[in-house]
Scaffold this motif. Structure first.
Motif, PDB file in Angstrom:
ATOM      1  N   VAL A 100       0.871  -1.168   0.000  1.00 52.38           N
ATOM      2  CA  VAL A 100       0.000   0.000   0.000  1.00 52.38           C
ATOM      3  C   VAL A 100       0.905   1.214   0.000  1.00 52.38           C
ATOM      4  CG1 VAL A 100      -1.827   1.279   1.172  1.00 52.38           C
ATOM      5  CG2 VAL A 100      -1.769  -1.232   1.313  1.00 52.38           C
ATOM      6  N   ALA A 119      -7.605   0.436  -5.972  1.00 50.96           N
ATOM      7  CA  ALA A 119      -7.379  -0.998  -5.744  1.00 50.96           C
ATOM      8  C   ALA A 119      -8.070  -1.804  -6.822  1.00 50.96           C
ATOM      9  CB  ALA A 119      -7.894  -1.425  -4.374  1.00 50.96           C
ATOM     10  N   THR A 121     -10.425  -4.181  -7.082  1.00 48.72           N
ATOM     11  CA  THR A 121     -11.420  -4.687  -6.144  1.00 48.72           C
ATOM     12  C   THR A 121     -12.018  -6.024  -6.543  1.00 48.72           C
ATOM     13  OG1 THR A 121     -13.107  -3.345  -7.251  1.00 48.72           O
ATOM     14  CG2 THR A 121     -12.021  -2.388  -5.322  1.00 48.72           C
ATOM     15  N   LEU A 129      -7.487  -4.507   0.995  1.00 43.50           N
ATOM     16  CA  LEU A 129      -8.267  -3.364   1.456  1.00 43.50           C
ATOM     17  C   LEU A 129      -8.924  -3.665   2.799  1.00 43.50           C
ATOM     18  CD1 LEU A 129      -9.429  -0.533   0.899  1.00 43.50           C
ATOM     19  CD2 LEU A 129     -11.299  -1.653  -0.340  1.00 43.50           C
ATOM     20  N   LYS A 140     -15.233   1.244   5.253  1.00 41.12           N
ATOM     21  CA  LYS A 140     -15.329   1.660   3.847  1.00 41.12           C
ATOM     22  C   LYS A 140     -16.024   3.007   3.703  1.00 41.12           C
ATOM     23  CE  LYS A 140     -15.102  -2.816   1.526  1.00 41.12           C
ATOM     24  NZ  LYS A 140     -15.784  -3.771   0.597  1.00 41.12           N
ATOM     25  N   ILE A 145     -13.265   4.499  -2.579  1.00 43.09           N
ATOM     26  CA  ILE A 145     -12.541   3.427  -3.263  1.00 43.09           C
ATOM     27  C   ILE A 145     -12.694   3.606  -4.767  1.00 43.09           C
ATOM     28  CG2 ILE A 145     -12.216   0.946  -3.490  1.00 43.09           C
ATOM     29  CD1 ILE A 145     -11.791   2.045  -0.642  1.00 43.09           C
ATOM     30  N   ILE A 166      -3.298   0.391  -3.577  1.00 41.53           N
ATOM     31  CA  ILE A 166      -2.953  -0.992  -3.264  1.00 41.53           C
ATOM     32  C   ILE A 166      -2.411  -1.606  -4.547  1.00 41.53           C
ATOM     33  CG2 ILE A 166      -3.842  -3.245  -2.564  1.00 41.53           C
ATOM     34  CD1 ILE A 166      -6.034  -1.721  -1.006  1.00 41.53           C
TER      35      ILE A 166
END
Length: 310
Positions: A100, A119, A121, A129, A140, A145, A166
């Motif tokens: 990260v 990221a 996801t 995460l 969150k 995000i 990330i």
């Protein structure tokens, strides 16, 4: 009148090659070294180069690949999607190579509150995460995000669309060399990120020879890396898009299990299945799995070579 018998071979088709999907990641690159060195059977095996784990997963789901290089949590997600996968090799265990990074002004994990985090996801990034937010004491709802596939990480960082990212090698090394701050890495959650070769459980036996050749080529690559690290790194540098010396550095955040270690990992009493149980629980609790995996046929040591080739 009896019809003439056709030759038995007329209806037989040669088996198509085993297609193995893989994106760029240091631990997977020894497969590609084996290919470039001519150690792999080209007629029985095809390495399908993808841009990300998300693309590799899509190749499995769309039946364009029978095997893929993935992280263990990604294997569980594919199995939850209805594709039976068995892990037949542990390429590496991440111990610092998944990172990260953040802008220099973000000095502590808590400083991520109100920031935008990039990221992937749909793959490993979602799991990291979860770990990141837990360590930061955030939810969150405390952050924004931005879903990014790895091939867009570099541009998203330079376009200032994100405050933290990330990511993993080799992108991590490139951005760290430009002044990004390492905020967290996989050393903070050991025995979590296993990079593995997973193959369709229902097709593995049909491709036994190809699997054995690929796995043998990986171990031969490890030997080459240990015996001639500088030369090997320069051979890997092209796909990693890094100078040779920095390509070698990307392996410092990885443990590369030997053949004997793989034999210990890929048994029902091994660490890989134990880690899978923990991941199962964590991913279910955080909505990354719709249902628990029964873990049946998740691991197999049947395709490992008897001994490492010279």
């Amino acid at each position: 009148m009896a019809l003439p018998l056709l030759p038995a071979v007329a209806g037989c088709k040669p088996m198509p090659p085993l297609a193995v999907a893989s994106h760029v990641w240091p631990g997977y690159e020894l497969m590609f070294l084996a290919r470039s060195e001519g150690w792999l059977p080209g007629e029985a095996l095809r390495l399908l180069e993808t841009r990300s784990a998300t693309d590799s997963i899509a190749a499995l789901m769309e039946h364009r690949a029978e095997a893929a290089a993935l992280t263990l949590d990604e294997v569980l997600r594919v199995r939850a999607g209805g594709i039976p996968l068995t892990v037949v090799l542990v390429f590496d265990i991440s111990a610092g190579a998944d990172v990260v990074i953040a802008k220099p002004e973000i000095r502590r994990l808590a400083d991520l509150k109100g920031k935008v985090i990039g990221a992937e996801t749909s793959a490993l990034g979602a799991l990291i995460l979860v770990r990141l937010l837990a360590k930061a004491g955030l939810t969150k709802d405390d952050v924004s995000i931005l879903s990014l596939t790895p091939d867009s990480h570099f541009d998203a960082w330079h376009d200032r669309r994100i405050d933290a990212l990330i990511t993993y090698e080799p992108t991590a090394s490139r951005l760290l060399s430009e002044g990004a701050k390492r905020l967290l890495d996989s050393r903070q959650f050991p025995e979590t990120i296993f990079d593995v070769l997973a193959v369709r459980s229902d097709l593995a036996h049909q491709h036994e020879a190809a699997l054995r050749a690929l796995i043998g080529g990986h171990f031969r690559g490890i030997q080459r890396l240990r015996q001639s690290p500088q030369d090997t790194a320069y051979r890997l540098a092209g796909r990693l898009a890094l100078p040779g010396d920095r390509a070698l550095q990307t392996f410092r955040g990885l443990q590369l299990p030997s053949l004997s270690e793989n034999k210990s990992l890929l048994v029902p009493t091994g660490r890989l299945l134990a880690a899978s149980r923990e991941l199962n629980t964590l991913m279910l609790a955080n909505g990354l799995l719709a249902k628990a995996d029964n873990l049946l046929d998740l691991v197999s040591d049947a395709y490992l070579p008897d001994q490492e080739s010279a």
